[in-house]
Design a protein around this motif. Structure first.
Motif, PDB file in Angstrom:
ATOM      1  N   LEU A  34       0.826  -1.215   0.000  1.00  0.00           N
ATOM      2  CA  LEU A  34       0.000   0.000   0.000  1.00  0.00           C
ATOM      3  C   LEU A  34       0.857   1.262   0.000  1.00  0.00           C
ATOM      4  N   GLN A  67      -9.191  -3.327  10.633  1.00  0.00           N
ATOM      5  CA  GLN A  67      -7.981  -4.025  11.085  1.00  0.00           C
ATOM      6  C   GLN A  67      -7.141  -3.087  11.964  1.00  0.00           C
ATOM      7  N   SER A  96     -13.115   0.459  13.071  1.00  0.00           N
ATOM      8  CA  SER A  96     -14.478   0.444  12.557  1.00  0.00           C
ATOM      9  C   SER A  96     -15.072  -0.963  12.625  1.00  0.00           C
TER      10      SER A  96
HETATM   11  C1  LIG Z   1      -6.936  -2.690  -0.165  1.00  0.00           C
HETATM   12  S1  LIG Z   1      -6.929  -1.911   1.395  1.00  0.00           S
HETATM   13  C2  LIG Z   1      -6.934  -0.209   0.886  1.00  0.00           C
HETATM   14  C3  LIG Z   1      -6.387   0.713   1.945  1.00  0.00           C
HETATM   15  C4  LIG Z   1      -6.368   2.200   1.560  1.00  0.00           C
HETATM   16  N1  LIG Z   1      -7.691   2.708   1.290  1.00  0.00           N
HETATM   17  C5  LIG Z   1      -5.468   2.435   0.389  1.00  0.00           C
HETATM   18  O1  LIG Z   1      -5.966   2.677  -0.725  1.00  0.00           O
HETATM   19  O2  LIG Z   1      -4.242   2.375   0.576  1.00  0.00           O
HETATM   20  C6  LIG Z   1      -8.584  -2.151   1.964  1.00  0.00           C
HETATM   21  C7  LIG Z   1      -8.781  -1.798   3.449  1.00  0.00           C
HETATM   22  O3  LIG Z   1     -10.187  -1.768   3.721  1.00  0.00           O
HETATM   23  C8  LIG Z   1     -10.393  -2.319   5.005  1.00  0.00           C
HETATM   24  N2  LIG Z   1     -11.800  -2.761   5.077  1.00  0.00           N
HETATM   25  C9  LIG Z   1     -12.386  -3.800   4.451  1.00  0.00           C
HETATM   26  N3  LIG Z   1     -13.696  -3.872   4.747  1.00  0.00           N
HETATM   27  C10 LIG Z   1     -13.954  -2.827   5.582  1.00  0.00           C
HETATM   28  C11 LIG Z   1     -15.132  -2.346   6.251  1.00  0.00           C
HETATM   29  N4  LIG Z   1     -16.300  -2.964   6.127  1.00  0.00           N
HETATM   30  N5  LIG Z   1     -15.022  -1.237   7.019  1.00  0.00           N
HETATM   31  C12 LIG Z   1     -13.838  -0.609   7.177  1.00  0.00           C
HETATM   32  N6  LIG Z   1     -12.690  -1.014   6.576  1.00  0.00           N
HETATM   33  C13 LIG Z   1     -12.752  -2.112   5.794  1.00  0.00           C
HETATM   34  C14 LIG Z   1      -9.374  -3.439   5.096  1.00  0.00           C
HETATM   35  O4  LIG Z   1      -9.108  -3.797   6.420  1.00  0.00           O
HETATM   36  C15 LIG Z   1      -8.162  -2.813   4.396  1.00  0.00           C
HETATM   37  O5  LIG Z   1      -7.307  -2.161   5.287  1.00  0.00           O
END
Ligand SMILES: C[S@@+](CC[C@H](N)C(=O)[O-])C[C@H]1O[C@@H](n2cnc3c(N)ncnc32)[C@H](O)[C@@H]1O
Length: 237
Positions: free
Chosen positions: A13, A66, A90
């Motif tokens: 990331l 997480q 969250s």
């Molecule tokens: C692929 S990462 C993207 C992180 C960041 N937005 C970026 O673009 O660098 C997806 C993130 O979404 C979080 N996530 C997934 N489902 C979620 C939910 N229902 N509520 C909050 N966070 C969530 C995961 O834990 C993960 O850290």
């Protein structure tokens, strides 16, 4: 259960190479942000967007399910002495923020990971102010050597339909990154004229030729310099 991005891969990331195809500054430029706004970055990960966004708005709530992701973000906030980001743990289907408290609900590469999108959008409607905007950046639905498997991705039309059925109207659609789309929605205001999407969803954008920066070091340098300038401007406001 939807696949979640593994914290063990958190380094991806923050890879400098990511700026080449998903430059946070270019994406944030697409959103009309201002120094008075409160932004919620849902699924913030390690803060790839939350940190640059914090230079443009009053306050960022950085939310993720997480805890380990939030710990990485907390270390960065501490190191860079950033005072306007609040990391919050969250929940899968609810967002621990107050009603009508947010100007922008932002999700980058998260929407396809969410189990219960209707519940999250309902929550989005609850926490957004009446003029609030919902931003969804996600992977184009195409085979790639990286990113989530194609069957887990959603195309623009699917996302627009899901949001529409939850009373979010498409306001703008753009492609600031090579492999991603960016959609901006506004809460549907009954009785008011709905704004039309600026562009129509089409796979042709995937093949559109884009100006690419060949020298990634220059690009990273420029992005960091721009960010420094923004922080300076923010401090002077
Ligand atoms: C692929 S990462 C993207 C992180 C960041 N937005 C970026 O673009 O660098 C997806 C993130 O979404 C979080 N996530 C997934 N489902 C979620 C939910 N229902 N509520 C909050 N966070 C969530 C995961 O834990 C993960 O850290």
């Amino acid at each position: 259960m939807a696949h979640k991005f593994n914290v063990r891969n958190a380094g991806i990331l923050d890879s400098p190479d990511r700026i080449r195809f998903l430059n946070p500054e270019n994406n944030l430029d697409e959103i009309e942000l201002s120094g008075e706004m409160v932004l919620a970055d849902l699924g913030c990960g390690t803060g790839y967007f939350a940190i640059p966004a914090s230079f443009r708005v009053k306050k960022v709530f950085a939310l993720d399910i997480q805890q380990e992701m939030l710990e990485i973000l907390r270390d960065k906030i501490k190191k860079d002495k950033i005072s306007n980001i609040e990391p919050i743990l969250s929940n899968e289907s609810s967002i621990p923020l107050s009603d009508n408290s947010i100007d922008v609900l932002f999700m980058a590469n998260v929407f396809h990971e969410i189990e219960d999108r209707d519940s999250i959008l309902k929550e989005g409607k609850r926490i957004l102010k009446s003029h609030g905007k919902l931003i969804i950046i996600d992977w184009k639905k195409a085979e790639m050597d990286f990113g989530p498997p194609v069957e887990e991705r959603l195309n623009e039309r699917e996302v627009i339909l899901i949001c529409k059925s939850n009373d979010f109207e498409l306001y703008k659609q753009s492609y600031p990154g090579l492999y991603n789309y960016l959609l901006i929605f506004q809460k549907t205001v009954p009785g008011k004229e709905k704004k039309l999407a600026e562009k129509i969803s089409s796979d042709k954008y995937f093949h559109e030729e884009r100006k690419q920066h060949s020298d990634i070091d220059d690009l990273v340098k420029k992005t960091l310099e721009d960010r420094k300038k923004r922080r300076q401007q923010q401090l002077e406001r």
